[in-house]
Design a protein around this motif. Structure first.
Motif, PDB file in Angstrom:
ATOM      1  N   ASP A   1       7.133   1.354  -1.538  1.00 20.24           N
ATOM      2  CA  ASP A   1       7.015   0.711  -2.159  1.00 20.24           C
ATOM      3  C   ASP A   1       6.442  -0.531  -1.687  1.00 20.24           C
ATOM      4  OD1 ASP A   1       8.095  -2.199  -3.956  1.00 20.24           O
ATOM      5  OD2 ASP A   1       9.623  -1.662  -2.832  1.00 20.24           O
ATOM      6  N   SER A   2       5.348  -1.388  -2.196  1.00 12.96           N
ATOM      7  CA  SER A   2       4.281  -2.392  -1.716  1.00 12.96           C
ATOM      8  C   SER A   2       5.083  -3.312  -1.281  1.00 12.96           C
ATOM      9  CB  SER A   2       3.014  -1.600  -2.227  1.00 12.96           C
ATOM     10  OG  SER A   2       2.907  -2.101  -3.390  1.00 12.96           O
TER      11      SER A   2
ATOM     12  N   THR B   1       4.621   3.357   5.585  1.00 11.61           N
ATOM     13  CA  THR B   1       3.033   4.028   6.054  1.00 11.61           C
ATOM     14  C   THR B   1       2.838   2.366   6.235  1.00 11.61           C
ATOM     15  OG1 THR B   1       2.598   3.531   3.850  1.00 11.61           O
ATOM     16  CG2 THR B   1       3.735   5.873   5.121  1.00 11.61           C
TER      17      THR B   1
ATOM     18  N   PRO C   1       9.932  10.119  -2.044  1.00  8.64           N
ATOM     19  CA  PRO C   1       8.435  11.285  -2.219  1.00  8.64           C
ATOM     20  C   PRO C   1       6.973  10.303  -1.813  1.00  8.64           C
ATOM     21  CG  PRO C   1      10.242  11.650  -4.280  1.00  8.64           C
ATOM     22  CD  PRO C   1      11.021  10.527  -3.965  1.00  8.64           C
ATOM     23  N   ALA C   2       5.984  11.385  -1.835  1.00 10.42           N
ATOM     24  CA  ALA C   2       5.370   9.729  -1.297  1.00 10.42           C
ATOM     25  C   ALA C   2       4.160   8.601  -2.567  1.00 10.42           C
ATOM     26  CB  ALA C   2       4.142  10.922  -1.049  1.00 10.42           C
ATOM     27  N   ASP C   3       4.906   9.289  -3.340  1.00  7.61           N
ATOM     28  CA  ASP C   3       3.928   8.554  -4.527  1.00  7.61           C
ATOM     29  C   ASP C   3       5.329   7.327  -5.101  1.00  7.61           C
ATOM     30  OD1 ASP C   3       5.951  10.625  -6.467  1.00  7.61           O
ATOM     31  OD2 ASP C   3       4.459  10.683  -7.157  1.00  7.61           O
ATOM     32  N   SER C   4       6.127   7.374  -4.445  1.00  9.82           N
ATOM     33  CA  SER C   4       7.469   6.498  -4.589  1.00  9.82           C
ATOM     34  C   SER C   4       7.315   5.581  -3.582  1.00  9.82           C
ATOM     35  CB  SER C   4       7.969   6.892  -5.010  1.00  9.82           C
ATOM     36  OG  SER C   4       9.259   7.629  -4.016  1.00  9.82           O
TER      37      SER C   4
ATOM     38  N   GLU D   1      -4.394   5.364   8.412  1.00  6.55           N
ATOM     39  CA  GLU D   1      -3.317   5.894   8.159  1.00  6.55           C
ATOM     40  C   GLU D   1      -1.834   6.082   9.655  1.00  6.55           C
ATOM     41  OE1 GLU D   1      -3.563   9.472   5.278  1.00  6.55           O
ATOM     42  OE2 GLU D   1      -5.339   8.126   4.842  1.00  6.55           O
TER      43      GLU D   1
END
Length: 185
Positions: free
Chosen positions: A34-35, A63, A29-32, A131
């Motif tokens: 890892d930076s 991304t 998912p987009a919200d998970s 982006e």
């Protein structure tokens, strides 16, 4: 020097114990994302697919976001090949020993960065974040920053020449009839 490639694992003789339920296709998912991945000043990278997260052996994907008017420091990615797909904004890429070459890419464009090429990503827009989707040819991320690289003032613009179509006639100067008249009376 040619890097030895890892041998391909043999195809499975039978489905794994879970019948591929958790070892098959994975949706990240987009919200998970890892930076916690190697960073270059001026950009933020976030990993979606890598060895640690899904066991990817030959790919890294995630991304990249670059703030308006921002740019990265010069860097390269070691032995890895990279592909950047622009989602939003305008990317200005500089590359070469002194970043002497430049080209721009917009939404829908792909950028290929070969191994060991010094390069810099620049957000060419002053009011919108750049982006992109980033893909690399290994499950581990590599980013070697080059703080001592001294860029030249004015890079040379480079246009894409498709080697598979380089000898075809130029189609830009032909009249195309779209079935309607452009004359003004």
């Amino acid at each position: 020097m040619v890097e030895p490639s890892a041998p391909n694992p043999p195809p499975p003789t039978s489905a794994p114990e879970d019948a591929w339920k958790h070892t098959g296709v994975r949706v990240i998912p987009a919200d998970s994302l890892d930076s916690n991945t190697p960073q270059t000043p001026g950009m933020s990278r976030a990993a979606a697919i890598n060895f640690a997260r899904v066991g990817a052996q030959k790919l890294w994907a995630g991304t990249v976001t670059i703030a308006p008017n921002a740019k990265t420091g010069a860097h390269h990615h070691g032995h890895l090949e990279s592909v950047i797909y622009v989602l939003k904004g305008k990317a200005r890429m500089r590359w070469g020993e002194r970043l002497g070459f430049v080209a721009e890419a917009g939404p829908g464009d792909f950028i290929f960065v070969p191994p060991y090429v010094p390069h810099q990503e620049i957000n060419a827009e002053s009011d919108v974040a750049l982006e992109c989707v980033l893909m690399r040819s290994d499950g581990e991320a590599v980013a070697i920053n080059l703080p001592d690289l001294d860029p030249i003032e004015t890079p040379e613009g480079v246009k894409w020449v498709d080697p598979t179509h380089a000898n075809l006639p130029d189609h830009h100067h032909h009249h195309h009839d779209h079935g309607h008249d452009h004359s003004h009376t």
